[in-house]
Design an enzyme around this catalytic site. Structure first.
Site, PDB file in Angstrom:
ATOM      1  N   HIS A   1      -0.457  12.139  -3.636  1.00  0.00           N
ATOM      2  CA  HIS A   1      -0.105  12.335  -2.020  1.00  0.00           C
ATOM      3  C   HIS A   1       1.375  12.807  -1.498  1.00  0.00           C
ATOM      4  O   HIS A   1       1.923  13.016  -1.367  1.00  0.00           O
ATOM      5  CB  HIS A   1      -0.349  11.319  -0.757  1.00  0.00           C
ATOM      6  CG  HIS A   1      -0.562  11.216  -0.048  1.00  0.00           C
ATOM      7  ND1 HIS A   1      -1.048  11.957   1.075  1.00  0.00           N
ATOM      8  CD2 HIS A   1       0.535  10.283   1.458  1.00  0.00           C
ATOM      9  CE1 HIS A   1      -0.992  12.555   1.656  1.00  0.00           C
ATOM     10  NE2 HIS A   1      -0.217  10.777   2.015  1.00  0.00           N
TER      11      HIS A   1
ATOM     12  N   GLU B   1       0.540   1.390  10.731  1.00  0.00           N
ATOM     13  CA  GLU B   1      -0.067   1.956   9.259  1.00  0.00           C
ATOM     14  C   GLU B   1       0.928   0.526   8.854  1.00  0.00           C
ATOM     15  O   GLU B   1       1.386  -0.097   8.638  1.00  0.00           O
ATOM     16  CB  GLU B   1       0.688   3.319   8.742  1.00  0.00           C
ATOM     17  CG  GLU B   1      -0.177   4.285   9.546  1.00  0.00           C
ATOM     18  CD  GLU B   1       0.490   5.744   9.364  1.00  0.00           C
ATOM     19  OE1 GLU B   1       0.739   6.080   8.300  1.00  0.00           O
ATOM     20  OE2 GLU B   1      -0.532   6.122  10.187  1.00  0.00           O
TER      21      GLU B   1
ATOM     22  N   ARG C   1       7.410   4.991  -1.465  1.00  0.00           N
ATOM     23  CA  ARG C   1       7.649   5.728   0.530  1.00  0.00           C
ATOM     24  C   ARG C   1       6.839   4.215   1.414  1.00  0.00           C
ATOM     25  O   ARG C   1       5.547   4.410   1.548  1.00  0.00           O
ATOM     26  CB  ARG C   1       7.060   6.686   0.782  1.00  0.00           C
ATOM     27  CG  ARG C   1       6.987   7.819   2.323  1.00  0.00           C
ATOM     28  CD  ARG C   1       6.715   8.806   2.431  1.00  0.00           C
ATOM     29  NE  ARG C   1       5.201   9.203   1.961  1.00  0.00           N
ATOM     30  CZ  ARG C   1       4.724   9.304   2.794  1.00  0.00           C
ATOM     31  NH1 ARG C   1       4.741   9.275   4.184  1.00  0.00           N
ATOM     32  NH2 ARG C   1       2.526   9.422   2.268  1.00  0.00           N
TER      33      ARG C   1
ATOM     34  N   HIS D   1      -1.962   8.186  -2.912  1.00  0.00           N
ATOM     35  CA  HIS D   1      -2.780   7.598  -1.554  1.00  0.00           C
ATOM     36  C   HIS D   1      -3.726   6.186  -1.716  1.00  0.00           C
ATOM     37  O   HIS D   1      -5.070   7.485  -2.697  1.00  0.00           O
ATOM     38  CB  HIS D   1      -3.098   8.315  -0.594  1.00  0.00           C
ATOM     39  CG  HIS D   1      -3.464   8.019   1.106  1.00  0.00           C
ATOM     40  ND1 HIS D   1      -4.121   7.437   1.247  1.00  0.00           N
ATOM     41  CD2 HIS D   1      -2.144   8.597   2.151  1.00  0.00           C
ATOM     42  CE1 HIS D   1      -4.404   7.126   2.421  1.00  0.00           C
ATOM     43  NE2 HIS D   1      -3.464   7.607   2.977  1.00  0.00           N
TER      44      HIS D   1
ATOM     45  N   ARG E   1       0.974   1.094  -0.663  1.00  0.00           N
ATOM     46  CA  ARG E   1       0.302   1.643  -1.315  1.00  0.00           C
ATOM     47  C   ARG E   1      -0.544   1.336  -2.591  1.00  0.00           C
ATOM     48  O   ARG E   1      -0.784   1.665  -3.134  1.00  0.00           O
ATOM     49  CB  ARG E   1       0.356   3.227   0.007  1.00  0.00           C
ATOM     50  CG  ARG E   1       0.530   3.437   0.964  1.00  0.00           C
ATOM     51  CD  ARG E   1       1.127   4.746   1.174  1.00  0.00           C
ATOM     52  NE  ARG E   1       0.499   5.570   2.643  1.00  0.00           N
ATOM     53  CZ  ARG E   1       0.937   6.786   3.130  1.00  0.00           C
ATOM     54  NH1 ARG E   1       1.332   7.417   2.139  1.00  0.00           N
ATOM     55  NH2 ARG E   1       0.653   7.375   3.957  1.00  0.00           N
TER      56      ARG E   1
END
Length: 528
Positions: free
Chosen positions: A347, A123, A382, A242, A288
Site C-alpha cells: 500500500h 483510524e 506510516r 495494507h 498496520r
C-alpha cells in the site's frame, strides 16, 4: 497530451521548473509555485495514474478543539517504531492545519457536521479522531478533483500529459533536466526538458509486488531513476502492507478502508473467531504491520480472513462507504449482510529518495515530494492518513525553497528531441516485470528471512543483467535497493519483519542509507 492544458500562445519557452508527476504532491507544488511558470510532466492524464486519487480514509491533521499537534506527533512517533525523525515529524504535524486550509481554499469539499465543523474519523494507531474526510471514503478522489480544477484554471501551470520521464539529465553534480517519452510512453523518439529545478513526485512502488492497492504507474521508476543518477536512498526496506485489500483477484486490489475498522468492523476467520484480539490489545486498530501479519498468517493457514461490517455498519454501508460498497457489489459481495474476504496488499513505501526539511535530495537541482521520498516523517511504519499530509506539507516547502533559491524565473529553449529508443510502453506487464513482481511478493514480502532475501537479490541481479531497457532498469534498481536494505536490517521493526530476527534490536535504532553503488557491493559479496 491534452492541448487544453497548454498556456496561452504568448508562452515563449520551457520554464525553469519541471515537476514530474501529476498526483497530489506534484499538483500542490505547482499551485504553490504560482504565478511562477512551471511544467508538470504526467505519464497519465492528471489524477488517473496517481495513488492520491485512490486514498479513501483522508488526511490526518490536528484541527479539532480537543486535539493538538503534540498528540498527533506522539501517535506518529509511536507508529514509526523508533525511526521517525522527530524534528521532521513535528514540522509536518504543526503545518498540517494550514495545509488543510489551503485545500479548503482550493475547493476540497471536506465533510462537516451539523454545526459546520470538519467531520473527523479515527483510524488505526490514532489516539483521537483527526482524519479529515470526504463522503466517508472518497477523500483522495475529491482532493484530486479540486486540485485538478485549480490547476486547469492557473495559466502559469502547463501540464504535459502522456509524458513518461525515463532519465535525469546531469551536468557535473547538478541535475539539469529530464528526458521523457511522449504518447504515454509509446513513442520511439524521446524529448529533453532542460530545467534549473526538477521536482520528482512520481509516487510509490506498489506495482513491484503481485498484490497491491496502487495503480499500474506506481512501479518505483522515480526512485530508481534518482538512484541511478547517484541519489541516496533511505529506509528502502520499509514497505507497508495494507491489511484489508479486498481479496477478489483484481490487479490493483480494491481497498477496504481502515475507517471501517475505526467505525467498529471486526476481523474474523471462517469460523467467526475474532483473531486480532489474540495478537494485540487494540485488536483491529493495532498498527498496520501487526494487523497485516495477523491476516497474512490466517490466510496462509487456510483459515481465511474476513472483515465483518454487518453489525457496526450494516445497512448504512452504501451511504457511508460508497466506494468500498461499489467494489464489493462488483465482486458479488453484499457487505451489508456478508463478511468481506481480505488479504494484505502493498500500500505504501516509507522508504525512498532521502530528502531534507525543504524537500532537497542529495543531488543539487533535484527536489522530491510524496511517496517517492523518505523524509523521516513515517519512520518504520506510516501512521494512517499521514501520507497525504506529508505530500502537501513538503510540496509547499519545496515551492517556498525554490522561490528563495531561484527568485527570478528563467525561460529555457526547448531541449528538443533526444535519441530514438525502441523501449516502447505496453499496458500489460512484460514477462520480466511479472517475474520481478513474483520475486518481490514471495521473497521480500510481509514476512522475510535471509535465505529468501539472498535468493531474491540474485534473481533481481539476473533480471538486471538480462535487460537493456532504460525504463525497466529504473524499476529493477528500486527492487534491488529494497531487497538489499531488507537483508542488511537484521531485526524486526515496524513494517519490516524478519522471521529469522523476530525481535527488535536493542539500543538506539538507526535509519538505513544506500546508494546503488552500495547495493551492488552487497551483490558482489553474495556472488563471491
Amino acid at each position: 497530451m491534452n492541448s487544453s492544458t497548454f498556456p496561452p500562445v504568448s508562452w515563449t519557452g520551457i520554464d525553469d521548473v519541471v515537476i514530474v508527476g501529476g498526483g497530489l504532491a506534484g499538483l500542490f507544488c505547482a499551485l504553490k509555485l504560482s504565478p511562477r511558470p512551471v511544467t508538470v510532466l504526467a505519464a497519465a492524464p492528471i489524477g488517473q495514474g496517481a495513488s492520491s486519487a485512490w486514498a479513501q480514509g483522508g488526511i490526518a491533521a490536528a484541527v479539532s478543539e480537543g486535539d493538538t499537534a503534540e498528540s498527533h506527533l506522539s501517535d506518529t512517533l509511536a507508529a514509526g517504531a523508533g525511526l521517525v525523525d522527530e524534528r521532521i515529524a513535528r514540522m509536518m504535524v504543526e503545518e498540517g492545519p494550514a495545509r488543510i486550509d489551503d485545500l479548503l481554499a482550493y475547493g476540497v469539499p471536506f465533510d462537516r457536521d451539523l454545526e459546520g465543523r470538519l467531520a473527523l474519523s479515527r483510524e488505526a494507531a490514532h489516539s483521537t479522531r483527526r482524519v479529515v474526510r470526504v463522503r466517508g471514503d472518497m477523500a483522495g478522489r475529491a482532493i484530486m478533483e479540486a486540485l485538478i480544477a485549480a490547476v486547469r484554471q492557473t495559466p502559469s501551470i502547463r501540464v504535459m500529459e502522456g509524458y513518461v520521464v525515463e532519465d535525469l539529465v546531469s551536468e557535473g553534480r547538478y541535475i539539469a533536466g529530464v528526458v521523457a517519452r511522449p504518447d504515454a510512453g509509446r513513442a520511439t523518439q524521446r524529448v529533453t526538458f532542460p530545467a534549473r529545478a526538477v521536482v520528482l513526485c512520481t509516487g510509490g512502488i506498489g506495482h513491484l509486488y503481485r498484490v497491491t492497492t496502487n495503480p499500474f504507474e506506481a512501479r518505483g521508476g522515480g526512485m530508481g531513476m534518482a538512484a541511478r543518477a547517484g541519489a541516496v536512498i533511505a529506509d528502502a526496506e520499509f514497505v507497508q502492507f495494507h491489511p484489508t485489500a479486498i481479496d477478489v483477484g483484481r490487479d490493483p486490489a480494491p481497498l477496504a478502508t481502515e475507517a471501517l475498522r475505526g467505525d467498529g468492523a471486526t476481523l474474523v476467520d471462517r469460523d467467526g473467531h475474532r483473531f486480532m484480539l489474540d495478537l494485540h490489545p487494540d485488536g483491529e486498530l493495532a498498527p498496520r504491520d501487526i494487523v497485516a501479519r495477523g491476516i497474512f498468517r490466517q490466510v496462509q493457514s487456510g483459515k481465511g480472513a474476513f472483515l465483518d461490517c454487518t453489525r457496526a455498519v450494516g445497512a448504512r454501508f452504501p451511504e457511508i462507504f460508497p466506494t468500498v460498497y461499489g467494489y464489493c457489489k462488483e465482486a458479488g459481495i453484499d457487505p451489508v449482510h456478508d463478511p468481506i474476504p481480505v488479504v494484505p496488499a502493498v500500500h505504501y513505501h516509507m522508504g525512498g529518495i532521502l530528502t531534507d526539511a525543504q524537500g532537497r535530495t542529495s543531488l543539487d537541482g533535484l527536489w522530491a515530494a510524496g511517496e517517492v521520498t523518505s523524509t523521516g516523517a513515517h519512520g518504520a511504519n506510516r501512521l494512517a492518513s499521514n501520507s497525504l499530509l506529508e505530500a502537501v506539507v513538503f510540496a509547499a516547502r519545496i515551492a517556498e525553497d525554490i522561490q528563495g533559491l531561484l527568485p527570478t524565473p528563467k525561460l529555457n529553449d526547448w531541449g528538443g528531441l533526444s535519441e530514438e529508443s525502441d523501449d516502447v510502453f505496453t499496458i500489460e506487464d512484460s514477462p520480466p516485470l511479472k517475474r520481478l513482481r513474483a520475486i518481490m511478493s514471495d521473497k521480500v514480502g510481509v514476512v522475510r528471512e535471509r535465505g529468501a532475501l539472498v535468493a531474491a537479490i540474485r534473481e533481481i541481479a539476473e533480471l538486471q543483467a538480462a535487460g537493456n531497457r532504460l525504463r525497466f532498469a529504473n524499476i529493477v534498481a528500486t527492487a534491488k535497493l529494497i531487497a538489499v536494505a531488507a537483508l542488511k536490517r537484521e531485526e524486526s521493526r515496524g513494517s519490516h519483519y524478519r522471521s529469522d530476527f523476530p525481535e527488535t534490536a536493542p539500543g538506539r535504532p538507526s535509519r538505513s542509507y544506500l546508494t546503488l553503488q552500495d547495493a551492488d557491493a552487497v551483490i558482489r559479496d553474495i556472488a563471491g
